[in-house]
Design a protein around this motif. Structure first.
Motif, PDB file in Angstrom:
ATOM      1  N   GLN A  34       0.858  -0.818  -0.002  1.00  0.00           N
ATOM      2  CA  GLN A  34       0.071  -0.087   0.014  1.00  0.00           C
ATOM      3  C   GLN A  34       1.080   0.727  -0.361  1.00  0.00           C
ATOM      4  OE1 GLN A  34      -2.936  -0.255   3.373  1.00  0.00           O
ATOM      5  NE2 GLN A  34      -4.176  -1.418   2.143  1.00  0.00           N
ATOM      6  N   VAL A  35       0.347   2.488  -1.078  1.00  0.00           N
ATOM      7  CA  VAL A  35       1.062   3.865  -0.792  1.00  0.00           C
ATOM      8  C   VAL A  35       0.220   4.670  -0.854  1.00  0.00           C
ATOM      9  CG1 VAL A  35       2.530   4.847  -2.664  1.00  0.00           C
ATOM     10  CG2 VAL A  35       3.077   2.329  -2.677  1.00  0.00           C
ATOM     11  N   CYS A  36       0.516   5.963  -0.673  1.00  0.00           N
ATOM     12  CA  CYS A  36      -0.383   6.558  -0.649  1.00  0.00           C
ATOM     13  C   CYS A  36       0.212   8.342  -0.800  1.00  0.00           C
ATOM     14  CB  CYS A  36      -0.398   7.315   0.919  1.00  0.00           C
ATOM     15  SG  CYS A  36      -1.744   8.773   0.971  1.00  0.00           S
ATOM     16  N   LEU A  37      -0.077   8.318  -2.221  1.00  0.00           N
ATOM     17  CA  LEU A  37       0.526   9.790  -3.410  1.00  0.00           C
ATOM     18  C   LEU A  37       0.108  10.581  -2.782  1.00  0.00           C
ATOM     19  CD1 LEU A  37       0.693   8.211  -6.605  1.00  0.00           C
ATOM     20  CD2 LEU A  37       1.897   8.302  -5.098  1.00  0.00           C
ATOM     21  N   THR A  38       0.282  11.758  -2.393  1.00  0.00           N
ATOM     22  CA  THR A  38       0.041  12.592  -1.993  1.00  0.00           C
ATOM     23  C   THR A  38       0.180  14.364  -2.224  1.00  0.00           C
ATOM     24  OG1 THR A  38       1.646  13.609  -0.155  1.00  0.00           O
ATOM     25  CG2 THR A  38      -0.029  12.379   0.495  1.00  0.00           C
ATOM     26  N   PHE A  39      -0.293  15.358  -2.341  1.00  0.00           N
ATOM     27  CA  PHE A  39       0.043  16.205  -3.717  1.00  0.00           C
ATOM     28  C   PHE A  39      -0.565  17.817  -2.715  1.00  0.00           C
ATOM     29  CE2 PHE A  39      -1.137  13.267  -6.527  1.00  0.00           C
ATOM     30  CZ  PHE A  39       0.146  12.923  -7.654  1.00  0.00           C
ATOM     31  N   ASP A  40       0.578  18.575  -2.725  1.00  0.00           N
ATOM     32  CA  ASP A  40       0.722  19.304  -2.532  1.00  0.00           C
ATOM     33  C   ASP A  40       0.293  20.841  -3.205  1.00  0.00           C
ATOM     34  OD1 ASP A  40       1.100  17.989   0.043  1.00  0.00           O
ATOM     35  OD2 ASP A  40       2.688  19.396   0.507  1.00  0.00           O
ATOM     36  N   ASP A  41      -0.264  22.366  -2.377  1.00  0.00           N
ATOM     37  CA  ASP A  41      -0.109  23.184  -2.659  1.00  0.00           C
ATOM     38  C   ASP A  41      -0.987  23.459  -3.533  1.00  0.00           C
ATOM     39  OD1 ASP A  41       2.811  23.313  -1.384  1.00  0.00           O
ATOM     40  OD2 ASP A  41       3.903  23.864  -2.867  1.00  0.00           O
ATOM     41  N   GLY A  42      -1.327  23.147  -4.464  1.00  0.00           N
ATOM     42  CA  GLY A  42      -2.767  23.241  -5.439  1.00  0.00           C
ATOM     43  C   GLY A  42      -4.242  23.348  -4.453  1.00  0.00           C
ATOM     44  N   PRO A  43      -5.305  23.537  -5.020  1.00  0.00           N
ATOM     45  CA  PRO A  43      -5.537  23.439  -6.877  1.00  0.00           C
ATOM     46  C   PRO A  43      -4.865  24.107  -7.869  1.00  0.00           C
ATOM     47  CG  PRO A  43      -7.888  23.303  -6.020  1.00  0.00           C
ATOM     48  CD  PRO A  43      -6.804  23.703  -5.139  1.00  0.00           C
ATOM     49  N   ALA A  45      -5.191  25.738 -12.554  1.00  0.00           N
ATOM     50  CA  ALA A  45      -6.150  25.273 -13.000  1.00  0.00           C
ATOM     51  C   ALA A  45      -5.206  24.847 -13.986  1.00  0.00           C
ATOM     52  CB  ALA A  45      -6.584  26.854 -13.936  1.00  0.00           C
ATOM     53  N   ILE A  46      -4.319  24.522 -14.501  1.00  0.00           N
ATOM     54  CA  ILE A  46      -3.376  23.859 -15.375  1.00  0.00           C
ATOM     55  C   ILE A  46      -3.455  22.273 -15.167  1.00  0.00           C
ATOM     56  CG2 ILE A  46      -1.135  23.988 -17.190  1.00  0.00           C
ATOM     57  CD1 ILE A  46      -1.146  27.194 -16.816  1.00  0.00           C
ATOM     58  N   TYR A  47      -2.414  22.400 -13.913  1.00  0.00           N
ATOM     59  CA  TYR A  47      -1.468  21.247 -14.151  1.00  0.00           C
ATOM     60  C   TYR A  47      -2.597  19.704 -12.907  1.00  0.00           C
ATOM     61  CZ  TYR A  47       1.984  23.361 -15.707  1.00  0.00           C
ATOM     62  OH  TYR A  47       3.201  23.541 -15.903  1.00  0.00           O
ATOM     63  N   THR A  48      -3.279  20.994 -12.154  1.00  0.00           N
ATOM     64  CA  THR A  48      -4.086  19.503 -10.857  1.00  0.00           C
ATOM     65  C   THR A  48      -5.135  18.674 -12.115  1.00  0.00           C
ATOM     66  OG1 THR A  48      -3.926  20.691  -9.479  1.00  0.00           O
ATOM     67  CG2 THR A  48      -5.757  19.863  -8.775  1.00  0.00           C
ATOM     68  N   ILE A  49      -6.489  19.720 -12.913  1.00  0.00           N
ATOM     69  CA  ILE A  49      -7.248  18.985 -13.733  1.00  0.00           C
ATOM     70  C   ILE A  49      -6.246  17.602 -15.047  1.00  0.00           C
ATOM     71  CG2 ILE A  49      -7.102  20.345 -15.525  1.00  0.00           C
ATOM     72  CD1 ILE A  49     -10.083  19.042 -14.634  1.00  0.00           C
ATOM     73  N   ARG A  50      -5.258  18.583 -15.191  1.00  0.00           N
ATOM     74  CA  ARG A  50      -4.342  17.050 -15.867  1.00  0.00           C
ATOM     75  C   ARG A  50      -3.775  15.412 -14.881  1.00  0.00           C
ATOM     76  NH1 ARG A  50       0.493  19.570 -18.728  1.00  0.00           N
ATOM     77  NH2 ARG A  50       1.243  17.353 -19.029  1.00  0.00           N
ATOM     78  N   LEU A  51      -3.542  16.221 -13.637  1.00  0.00           N
ATOM     79  CA  LEU A  51      -3.257  15.000 -12.938  1.00  0.00           C
ATOM     80  C   LEU A  51      -4.735  14.117 -11.848  1.00  0.00           C
ATOM     81  CD1 LEU A  51      -1.126  13.824 -10.486  1.00  0.00           C
ATOM     82  CD2 LEU A  51      -1.493  15.914  -9.320  1.00  0.00           C
ATOM     83  N   LEU A  52      -6.021  15.206 -12.313  1.00  0.00           N
ATOM     84  CA  LEU A  52      -7.197  14.237 -12.265  1.00  0.00           C
ATOM     85  C   LEU A  52      -6.974  13.104 -13.255  1.00  0.00           C
ATOM     86  CD1 LEU A  52      -9.414  17.140 -10.317  1.00  0.00           C
ATOM     87  CD2 LEU A  52      -7.329  15.151  -8.986  1.00  0.00           C
ATOM     88  N   GLU A  53      -6.657  13.547 -14.244  1.00  0.00           N
ATOM     89  CA  GLU A  53      -7.026  12.645 -14.903  1.00  0.00           C
ATOM     90  C   GLU A  53      -6.779  11.569 -15.810  1.00  0.00           C
ATOM     91  OE1 GLU A  53      -9.679  13.050 -17.089  1.00  0.00           O
ATOM     92  OE2 GLU A  53     -10.723  14.649 -16.930  1.00  0.00           O
ATOM     93  N   LEU A  54      -5.079  11.804 -14.874  1.00  0.00           N
ATOM     94  CA  LEU A  54      -4.594  10.960 -14.902  1.00  0.00           C
ATOM     95  C   LEU A  54      -4.391   9.746 -14.110  1.00  0.00           C
ATOM     96  CD1 LEU A  54      -1.897   9.571 -15.791  1.00  0.00           C
ATOM     97  CD2 LEU A  54      -0.375  10.824 -14.204  1.00  0.00           C
ATOM     98  N   LEU A  55      -4.505  10.338 -12.314  1.00  0.00           N
ATOM     99  CA  LEU A  55      -5.295   9.644 -11.421  1.00  0.00           C
ATOM    100  C   LEU A  55      -6.432   8.439 -12.025  1.00  0.00           C
ATOM    101  CD1 LEU A  55      -4.828  12.354  -8.650  1.00  0.00           C
ATOM    102  CD2 LEU A  55      -3.011   9.989  -9.388  1.00  0.00           C
ATOM    103  N   LYS A  56      -7.499   9.469 -12.419  1.00  0.00           N
ATOM    104  CA  LYS A  56      -8.677   8.502 -13.475  1.00  0.00           C
ATOM    105  C   LYS A  56      -8.678   7.070 -13.812  1.00  0.00           C
ATOM    106  CE  LYS A  56     -13.850   9.344 -15.018  1.00  0.00           C
ATOM    107  NZ  LYS A  56     -14.479  10.485 -15.184  1.00  0.00           N
TER     108      LYS A  56
END
Length: 238
Positions: A34-43, A45-56
């Motif tokens: 089990q691994v937990c990926l965490t993301f700081d400092d957002g959201p 407008a440019i990168y978070t939406i791309r990240l969400l698509e990748l995770l999905k």
């Protein structure tokens, strides 16, 4: 004088108290990676939406420690995080170091960030990661209503010169059962590079592609529950 006060109020407490806070734990039976990926400092407008698509795309759930004022600016992204099953924690309302905040300032930054997230998503955050991992002498008291979360690995992905290849290598090296990996989906803070999340997204995509099925990516609350279960499990077998 200023250096001495900063050391007593911020630097020394950070060094001494960090081991007190959650930085990951192995799964209960030791068999599930089990691994937990965490993301700081957002959201962002440019990168978070791309990240969400990748995770999905790879069916990965993650934990986002958001900055309150950026959450207000990108409320739709926060709603998307929640809808996709990600966990939302707080950083601060503004990306400010606890070394330079009064005790009241720390509490105000946490509460205002939590109020912002709750107003957007309807759920009040439970988990808090101090910006830069900076702790001050009174943080355990002022942030007592939150569970402080740090990391087992922070990879320097806020600097674009690291490059996606080296970042990918660091990611792969730190993928192990119980890891809490700190990454960033925004590069607009002091000391960071605006375009650095580009490397983060590209390196992460390569990792997820190469390790499909090898790890179970969980949110902080799932891993935190595992820690509680592990304590109970140890109690039973002893």
């Amino acid at each position: 004088m200023i250096v001495s006060v900063t050391a007593f109020y911020g630097i020394i407490p950070t060094l001494v108290m960090r081991p007190m806070f959650f930085r990951g734990c192995r799964s209960v039976d030791g068999r599930k990676e089990q691994v937990c990926l965490t993301f700081d400092d957002g959201p962002n407008a440019i990168y978070t939406i791309r990240l969400l698509e990748l995770l999905k795309k790879y069916h990965v759930r993650a934990t986002f420690f958001v900055v309150g004022e950026r959450a207000e600016e990108n409320a739709g992204l926060l709603k998307r995080m929640a809808a996709d099953g990600h966990l939302i924690g707080i950083h601060h309302y503004r990306h400010l170091s606890n070394w330079f905040l009064t005790p009241y300032g720390t509490r105000k930054q946490c509460e205002k960030a939590a109020d912002t997230v709750e107003a957007i998503t309807g759920a009040r955050p439970v988990y808090y990661r101090p910006p830069w991992g900076h702790i001050n002498l009174f943080l355990p008291l002022e942030a007592h209503s939150f569970r402080v979360v740090l990391w087992s690995a922070i990879l320097g992905d806020w600097r674009i010169k690291l490059g996606k290849e080296r970042l990918e290598q660091r990611l792969f090296h730190h993928l192990k059962d119980g890891a809490v990996i700190c990454l960033h989906d925004d590069g607009e803070n002091l000391g960071a590079d605006n375009d650095a999340p580009e490397n983060t997204i590209e390196a992460l995509e390569q990792i997820l592609k190469k390790t499909t099925g090898q790890y179970q990516f969980v949110t902080i609350d799932e891993m935190y529950q595992n820690r509680s279960a592990r304590v109970s499990y140890k109690h039973l077998i002893h």
